[in-house]
Design a protein around this motif. Structure first.
Motif, mmCIF file in Angstrom:
data_model
loop_
_atom_site.group_PDB
_atom_site.id
_atom_site.type_symbol
_atom_site.label_atom_id
_atom_site.label_comp_id
_atom_site.label_asym_id
_atom_site.label_seq_id
_atom_site.Cartn_x
_atom_site.Cartn_y
_atom_site.Cartn_z
ATOM 1 N N LEU A 72 0.888 -1.293 0.290
ATOM 2 C CA LEU A 72 -0.111 -0.082 0.206
ATOM 3 C C LEU A 72 0.698 1.205 0.050
ATOM 4 O O LEU A 72 0.717 2.094 -0.170
ATOM 5 N N ARG A 73 1.586 0.954 0.832
ATOM 6 C CA ARG A 73 3.374 2.008 -0.013
ATOM 7 C C ARG A 73 3.285 2.223 -0.970
ATOM 8 O O ARG A 73 4.686 3.283 -1.506
ATOM 9 N N GLY A 74 3.193 1.152 -2.377
ATOM 10 C CA GLY A 74 4.722 1.140 -3.562
ATOM 11 C C GLY A 74 3.344 0.686 -4.137
ATOM 12 O O GLY A 74 3.853 0.025 -5.325
ATOM 13 N N GLY A 75 2.074 1.274 -4.395
ATOM 14 C CA GLY A 75 1.163 1.368 -5.415
ATOM 15 C C GLY A 75 0.272 0.925 -5.473
ATOM 16 O O GLY A 75 -0.610 1.553 -6.294
ATOM 17 N N ALA A 76 -0.387 -0.597 -3.829
ATOM 18 C CA ALA A 76 -1.883 -0.454 -4.452
ATOM 19 C C ALA A 76 -2.296 1.059 -3.380
ATOM 20 O O ALA A 76 -1.672 1.282 -2.326
ATOM 21 N N ASP A 77 -3.768 0.936 -3.600
ATOM 22 C CA ASP A 77 -4.579 1.946 -3.016
ATOM 23 C C ASP A 77 -6.337 1.805 -2.244
ATOM 24 O O ASP A 77 -6.464 2.396 -1.716
ATOM 25 N N ASP A 78 -5.806 0.285 -2.658
ATOM 26 C CA ASP A 78 -7.663 -0.454 -2.487
ATOM 27 C C ASP A 78 -7.066 -1.859 -1.160
ATOM 28 O O ASP A 78 -6.168 -2.457 -1.520
ATOM 29 N N ALA A 79 -8.109 -1.333 -0.480
ATOM 30 C CA ALA A 79 -8.095 -3.031 0.839
ATOM 31 C C ALA A 79 -8.627 -3.602 0.678
ATOM 32 O O ALA A 79 -8.989 -4.606 1.634
ATOM 33 N N GLY A 80 -9.469 -4.265 -0.325
ATOM 34 C CA GLY A 80 -10.513 -5.499 -0.743
ATOM 35 C C GLY A 80 -11.687 -4.892 -0.228
ATOM 36 O O GLY A 80 -12.016 -4.389 0.993
ATOM 37 N N GLY A 81 -11.647 -5.779 0.660
ATOM 38 C CA GLY A 81 -12.748 -6.799 1.097
ATOM 39 C C GLY A 81 -12.775 -7.377 2.735
ATOM 40 O O GLY A 81 -11.891 -7.785 2.734
ATOM 41 N N LEU A 82 -13.732 -6.805 3.406
ATOM 42 C CA LEU A 82 -13.717 -7.492 4.345
ATOM 43 C C LEU A 82 -13.877 -8.582 4.952
ATOM 44 O O LEU A 82 -13.423 -9.066 6.141
#
Length: 374
Positions: free
Chosen positions: A310-320
Motif C-alpha cells: 500500500l506504500r508502493g502502488g496499491a490503493d485499495d484494501a479490498g473486502g472485509l
C-alpha cells in the motif's frame, strides 16, 4: 552500463512515461532490490496518489461458495445476515455442484438480488462457461440472463498466469485455456458487467511471463474498459498442486524437475517480500492510465506486507470478508475477516483517509456505513 545504471535509466524513463517502457525494462524493474526497489515503490506510490488520491478504500462484503445453490433457504439466511452486518456486496464463486438443476445459478442470482439491495459479484469465467453449457446457452446469452436477473459484476479470478503451459502445471491440466478466459471476461464486459483483473504469481512463472500477463490485461482493458481493479495474489505453498508440491519437497536436483519447477523448489512455492513489492509497483506503472485501482490481497500477504504494497502502488484494501455467525465457513477465506477499526488504523498509519466504497468504487450510502459502524 552497470545493472544499477540500467535500473536508474528505466526508473527515469518510467517517471516520464510509466506505461510506455518496453517489456525488457519492466522485466528488469521486477528484479529491483534495495535502494532501487525503494525508488521503484516510491514512483509507484506517486502514480497511485496522482490516479486516486490519498484514500484507502474498502468494501463491506461477504463471500459465499456456489454450494449454497443446494439450499436456497440457507442462502437466504446468509444473505440476510450479511445485510444486517452492513455488507453491500455478496461474492459467490467456486465450481458449481454437479447435482443441481441447470437453472440453479440464475435462481441464486434472483434469490440474492431480489431479497435485499446488495451488489452480487459472482461466477468466475470457468463457472460462466459451465453454467451456460448446462442451460444449452452460449456464454453471452447466459451472462445477459444473469445480468437481467440482477448479477452486478463477475470476478476476474482464476486468471492465474495467462499462459496455457503454466495454467496446465498449476491445475494438473484442468484449467480453461487462457484464450477462453480472455473471451469470457471480454464478453462479460461487452454485456455491461464489470470485473476484477487478477494474477496469481510466485510459482513457476518468469518475470517475462508476469509482464506478458500484465500486457494481456492491459489489452483487454483497452478494448472494453471493464476492469475495476487489479489484484495480484501470491500462490501460497498449501495451494500448490500435488505435482509441483512433490517437486518443491524433493528439491531442484530431482531428475524430474524442469526449469520451471526448480523455482518452486527454491522458494517453497511462496514469493518473498522483495518480489511482491516489485510486482505491485511494476503493475502500477504498466497499468497506469488503464486500471486506476490496485488491491492489496491482504488475506494472502499478511499485515506487514499489506502495508508495504500500500506504500508502493496499491490503493485499495479490498473486502472485509464478513463471516457472520450462522455459517462462517460458507465462503472462501473464512476466518480471515478484516474489521473496520483495523482498516481505520491502517489508513492512519499510511496517512490516508479510509473510504467505504461500493463494488464499482462509488461511495457506500450513509445508511450502509452506519450499519457497519453500529
Amino acid at each position: 552500463m552497470t545493472r544499477a545504471a540500467h535500473l536508474a535509466d528505466h526508473l527515469a524513463r518510467a517517471e516520464a512515461d510509466p506505461d510506455g517502457l518496453e517489456d525488457e525494462a519492466y522485466v528488469a524493474l521486477l528484479g529491483a532490490d534495495g535502494e532501487e526497489l525503494d525508488a521503484l515503490a516510491a514512483l509507484a506510490d506517486t502514480l497511485r496518489r496522482d490516479a486516486v488520491g490519498d484514500q484507502l478504500t474498502f468494501v463491506a462484503n461477504r463471500n459465499l461458495d456456489t454450494a449454497v445453490v443446494r439450499d436456497p433457504d440457507h442462502a437466504a439466511e446468509l444473505v440476510d445476515e450479511a445485510w444486517a452486518l452492513g455488507a453491500t456486496e455478496i461474492c459467490v464463486q467456486g465450481p458449481l455442484p454437479p447435482d443441481v438443476p441447470a437453472r440453479a445459478p440464475l435462481d441464486l442470482v434472483a434469490l440474492i438480488t431480489g431479497r435485499v439491495p446488495l451488489h452480487l459479484h459472482a461466477f468466475r469465467p470457468a463457472e460462466v462457461a459451465d453454467a451456460a453449457a448446462r442451460l444449452g446457452l452460449d456464454a453471452r446469452d447466459f451472462l445477459v440472463a444473469a445480468r437481467d436477473a440482477g448479477l452486478g459484476s463477475v470476478p476476474g479470478t482464476a486468471a492465474r498466469i495467462l499462459d496455457d503451459g503454466i495454467r496446465a502445471l498449476l491445475t494438473d491440466g484442468t484449467d480453461i485455456p487462457a484464450a477462453r478466459w480472455t473471451e469470457l471476461v471480454t464478453t462479460a464486459h461487452e454485456v455491461g458487467l464489470r470485473s476484477t483483473a487478477t494474477m496469481v504469481y510466485g510459482h513457476v512463472e518468469t518475470p517475462a511471463e508476469q509482464v506478458a500477463h500484465l500486457r494481456a490485461l492491459a489489452a483487454i482493458q483497452d478494448r472494453t474498459g471493464g476492469f475495476t481493479e487489479f489484484i495480484p495474489m501470491p500462490l501460497l505453498p498449501e495451494a500448490l498442486p500435488p505435482g509441483l508440491r512433490r517437486v518443491a519437497d524433493r528439491g531442484c536436483g530431482d531428475p524430474g524437475a524442469g526449469r520451471e519447477q526448480c523455482r518452486v523448489a527454491r522458494t517453497g512455492g511462496a514469493p518473498d517480500a522483495r518480489e511482491t513489492r516489485a510486482l505491485y509497483a511494476v503493475a502500477r506503472l504498466l497499468l497506469h492510465g488503464r486500471i486506476d485501482h490496485v488491491q492489496a490481497a491482504w488475506p494472502k500477504l499478511g499485515p506487514e506486507l499489506t502495508t508495504a504494497v500500500l506504500r508502493g502502488g496499491a490503493d485499495d484494501a479490498g473486502g472485509l470478508l464478513l463471516d457472520g455467525a450462522i455459517d462462517p465457513a460458507a465462503g472462501a477465506e473464512a476466518g480471515r475477516q478484516l474489521t473496520l477499526p483495523q482498516v481505520e488504523a491502517l489508513a492512519r498509519e499510511l496517512g490516508r483517509t479510509p473510504r467505504q466504497r461500493t463494488t464499482l468504487y462509488g461511495d457506500a450510502v450513509p445508511e450502509r456505513q452506519a450499519v457497519l459502524r453500529a
